[in-house]
Scaffold this motif. Sequence first.
Motif, PDB file in Angstrom:
ATOM      1  N   LEU A 116      51.793  53.674  -0.941  1.00  0.00           N
ATOM      2  CA  LEU A 116      53.227  53.999  -1.000  1.00  0.00           C
ATOM      3  C   LEU A 116      53.834  53.568  -2.324  1.00  0.00           C
ATOM      4  O   LEU A 116      54.649  54.271  -2.919  1.00  0.00           O
ATOM      5  N   SER A 117      53.398  52.388  -2.774  1.00  0.00           N
ATOM      6  CA  SER A 117      53.888  51.892  -4.057  1.00  0.00           C
ATOM      7  C   SER A 117      53.542  52.884  -5.170  1.00  0.00           C
ATOM      8  O   SER A 117      54.371  53.209  -6.023  1.00  0.00           O
ATOM      9  N   GLN A 118      52.325  53.402  -5.109  1.00  0.00           N
ATOM     10  CA  GLN A 118      51.898  54.357  -6.139  1.00  0.00           C
ATOM     11  C   GLN A 118      52.642  55.689  -6.028  1.00  0.00           C
ATOM     12  O   GLN A 118      52.744  56.432  -6.990  1.00  0.00           O
ATOM     13  N   LEU A 119      53.139  55.971  -4.833  1.00  0.00           N
ATOM     14  CA  LEU A 119      53.859  57.236  -4.619  1.00  0.00           C
ATOM     15  C   LEU A 119      55.359  57.127  -4.912  1.00  0.00           C
ATOM     16  O   LEU A 119      56.091  58.104  -4.753  1.00  0.00           O
ATOM     17  N   SER A 120      55.798  55.957  -5.319  1.00  0.00           N
ATOM     18  CA  SER A 120      57.250  55.711  -5.407  1.00  0.00           C
ATOM     19  C   SER A 120      57.983  56.731  -6.279  1.00  0.00           C
ATOM     20  O   SER A 120      59.065  57.198  -5.924  1.00  0.00           O
ATOM     21  N   ARG A 121      57.412  57.050  -7.417  1.00  0.00           N
ATOM     22  CA  ARG A 121      58.126  57.980  -8.317  1.00  0.00           C
ATOM     23  C   ARG A 121      58.277  59.352  -7.659  1.00  0.00           C
ATOM     24  O   ARG A 121      59.313  60.014  -7.797  1.00  0.00           O
ATOM     25  N   GLU A 122      57.249  59.773  -6.942  1.00  0.00           N
ATOM     26  CA  GLU A 122      57.314  61.066  -6.261  1.00  0.00           C
ATOM     27  C   GLU A 122      58.367  61.026  -5.155  1.00  0.00           C
ATOM     28  O   GLU A 122      59.157  61.965  -4.991  1.00  0.00           O
ATOM     29  N   ILE A 123      58.386  59.930  -4.416  1.00  0.00           N
ATOM     30  CA  ILE A 123      59.379  59.780  -3.345  1.00  0.00           C
ATOM     31  C   ILE A 123      60.793  59.832  -3.930  1.00  0.00           C
ATOM     32  O   ILE A 123      61.688  60.485  -3.396  1.00  0.00           O
ATOM     33  N   HIS A 124      60.967  59.168  -5.056  1.00  0.00           N
ATOM     34  CA  HIS A 124      62.290  59.146  -5.696  1.00  0.00           C
ATOM     35  C   HIS A 124      62.744  60.564  -6.038  1.00  0.00           C
ATOM     36  O   HIS A 124      63.888  60.945  -5.801  1.00  0.00           O
ATOM     37  N   GLY A 125      61.824  61.344  -6.582  1.00  0.00           N
ATOM     38  CA  GLY A 125      62.178  62.708  -6.974  1.00  0.00           C
ATOM     39  C   GLY A 125      62.427  63.616  -5.780  1.00  0.00           C
ATOM     40  O   GLY A 125      63.265  64.514  -5.836  1.00  0.00           O
ATOM     41  N   GLN A 126      61.711  63.376  -4.703  1.00  0.00           N
ATOM     42  CA  GLN A 126      61.773  64.304  -3.573  1.00  0.00           C
ATOM     43  C   GLN A 126      62.938  64.036  -2.619  1.00  0.00           C
ATOM     44  O   GLN A 126      63.584  64.975  -2.170  1.00  0.00           O
ATOM     45  N   ILE A 127      63.190  62.779  -2.295  1.00  0.00           N
ATOM     46  CA  ILE A 127      64.166  62.546  -1.202  1.00  0.00           C
ATOM     47  C   ILE A 127      65.180  61.450  -1.484  1.00  0.00           C
ATOM     48  O   ILE A 127      65.867  61.009  -0.583  1.00  0.00           O
ATOM     49  N   ARG A 128      65.275  61.019  -2.726  1.00  0.00           N
ATOM     50  CA  ARG A 128      66.259  59.974  -2.998  1.00  0.00           C
ATOM     51  C   ARG A 128      67.383  60.559  -3.844  1.00  0.00           C
ATOM     52  O   ARG A 128      67.145  61.191  -4.880  1.00  0.00           O
ATOM     53  N   VAL A 129      68.629  60.348  -3.396  1.00  0.00           N
ATOM     54  CA  VAL A 129      69.779  60.679  -4.228  1.00  0.00           C
ATOM     55  C   VAL A 129      69.698  59.799  -5.469  1.00  0.00           C
ATOM     56  O   VAL A 129      69.463  58.589  -5.359  1.00  0.00           O
ATOM     57  N   GLN A 130      69.878  60.392  -6.637  1.00  0.00           N
ATOM     58  CA  GLN A 130      69.555  59.695  -7.886  1.00  0.00           C
ATOM     59  C   GLN A 130      70.685  58.745  -8.322  1.00  0.00           C
ATOM     60  O   GLN A 130      71.343  58.963  -9.330  1.00  0.00           O
ATOM     61  N   LYS A 131      70.842  57.672  -7.571  1.00  0.00           N
ATOM     62  CA  LYS A 131      71.875  56.695  -7.944  1.00  0.00           C
ATOM     63  C   LYS A 131      71.333  55.721  -8.976  1.00  0.00           C
ATOM     64  O   LYS A 131      72.060  55.176  -9.786  1.00  0.00           O
ATOM     65  N   VAL A 132      70.057  55.418  -8.881  1.00  0.00           N
ATOM     66  CA  VAL A 132      69.414  54.469  -9.799  1.00  0.00           C
ATOM     67  C   VAL A 132      68.172  55.129 -10.389  1.00  0.00           C
ATOM     68  O   VAL A 132      67.821  56.242 -10.015  1.00  0.00           O
ATOM     69  N   VAL A 133      67.502  54.418 -11.292  1.00  0.00           N
ATOM     70  CA  VAL A 133      66.414  55.068 -12.036  1.00  0.00           C
ATOM     71  C   VAL A 133      65.170  55.336 -11.203  1.00  0.00           C
ATOM     72  O   VAL A 133      64.378  56.207 -11.538  1.00  0.00           O
TER      73      VAL A 133
END
Lengths: 307, 301
Positions: A220-237
């Motif tokens: 999951l840690s390694q997937l974090s950037r993908e998760i951020h792009g897919q389902i996180r509203v971009q409030k932080v980097v």
Amino acid sequence: MEESDILFGIYCPPHPQPLLSPEASEGYAKLRQAYDTCRERIENSDADLIIVYSTTWPSIIGHQIQAHPEPEWVHVDDDFHYLGSMPYKFKMDVDFAECLRDSAKERGLHSRTIAYEGFPIDTGSVVALKLLNPDNRIPACIVSSNMYANRAETIVLGKSIRDALAKQGKKAIAVVVSSLSNRMFTEHIDPTEDRIHSPKDDEWNRKILEFFADGRLEDLSQLSREIHGQIRVQKVVAYKPAWWMAATMGQHNNYHGEVLAYEALHGSGGAVVTLTPSSGSFGDKEFDEDDVEYYHGDRDVLDKGML
Amino acid sequence: MPKGEIVLGCLAPHPPHVVYAENPDQNEPVSEGGWETLRWGYNRLARKLKTIDYDALVIFTPHWQTYIGTHFLGLPEFKSKSVDPVFPNIFRYNYDIKVDVELSEIMREKASEHGIITKMMRNQDFRVDYGTITSCHMLNPDWDKPIVTISSNRNAHYYSAEVMNEQAAALGRACAEAIEESGKKVVLISSHSLSHRHFVTESPLPEDMSREHIYNHSQYVWDMKLVDLMREGKMRELIDILPEFTEQTIAETEAGGLTWMMSAMGFPQYSAEIYGYQSVIGTGNLVAAWDPNAVTREIVL
């Protein structure tokens, strides 16, 4: 297997509904029940300390660590103020907070302790500590989520926590306060009709929970950037919770994972998950992302490339 | 009843550093000063406000962030302590604020009529954000006028800076209608910096001005582009390029305050009064005002 200083980890959502209105929907009640299960497990553990990493405490000046011995206030959420107030009085492990500050500095991070009367402890931390440790039986430590920090800093912050635990010989519960998908409905809804905002968010959330259930924290840690792009509203980097959790608990997939609840919280993905270190591993993988031991600041790539 | 009107619009950045540097009784930490260019500009604008007849200050703040619509303060008084979550070492301010609830209600109602999701905030334990307190303190340190605080709905996060611009402009139009209907004379405040990249470390003495500068030159160039457009009275053009500015400089205009205020004021085609520009912990901060009255409008700097 070497005994871990983290007895187990908890991933839980920051929204106040499970605390303030668990009866408003079946889903909120299930989340509350999951919190209660975690509370019982904490009570039955030998933990000396609860360490909270809250995504709703953003910092700018490095990494802030709550070090007031007994912070006390009445908190009100910016969005959900109509659900009621959250009076709190917590017990902090000041010695650990100071040790963590020093450990973080030793690893190159800018960090400082915060000990001011009336400091606004964030909704996520208040909800987590009131539900997981209502009687302050175990002292806590809350660390901020630096809004500019990316992977390297977050990983190093997690390792600093391990350093501090080792120095003090303490056993801890690691608590990450974060949604999965974090897109809420932009209008007021009937709680009984709450659902995940979109099928895509739901699908990703369930995939993440599958990893959690398999104990695949480092994956999951390694997937974090993908998760951020897919389902996180971009409030932080970046989506940082899995980085922090993996670095704090141990960067591997040797965990027993348990998804206690997964429900919508005004459209966002709210899950209560526990991860307990175990001996079994889910595969041995080579990962894309480098491990980081010491934070060196900006790499000045552009400057180095100049003639 | 005569129609209400907007008598002044103020761009009033809220780094808590400026309150810290002023050393008011309400703030616990004590400083040796700092950020004079910004503070002296603020002081001059505060003196101008003293010469203007108005009933209330209406402030749009990025530090009351709401994702479920736009919220309005809805109780007559708030008294508590505001501690800045990022800079608690310099801002621990004891406040006692009066709210113009009647005006707040009318604004919420008009916004709702315009299709904007709204909510009144009626929890007495609610802590007023430090953006509201900093900007209002610097503009009216006597706190002798009631305020209305409007939350910033984070459309830029959920959609884009373009959507933020559209939504904030709609809110501005609704608030202008509400002010007219209220019969009140109102000062608008858009509380935010321009470019908004912070340094992530702080000098041992926060007010050590030998350490203060803009984060990088491109932030400065963008800030100056906006100042030029303000001087030229090209606010429509400025708002049109705001999404790009916001993205390029991670500007605090993302909250929608400037768009809201300019829309409420009909996108002024006259020069803004420029009171001061200075960086605070790397961010670009401008104190400026738009005076609809051509007789009292000044060239300040």
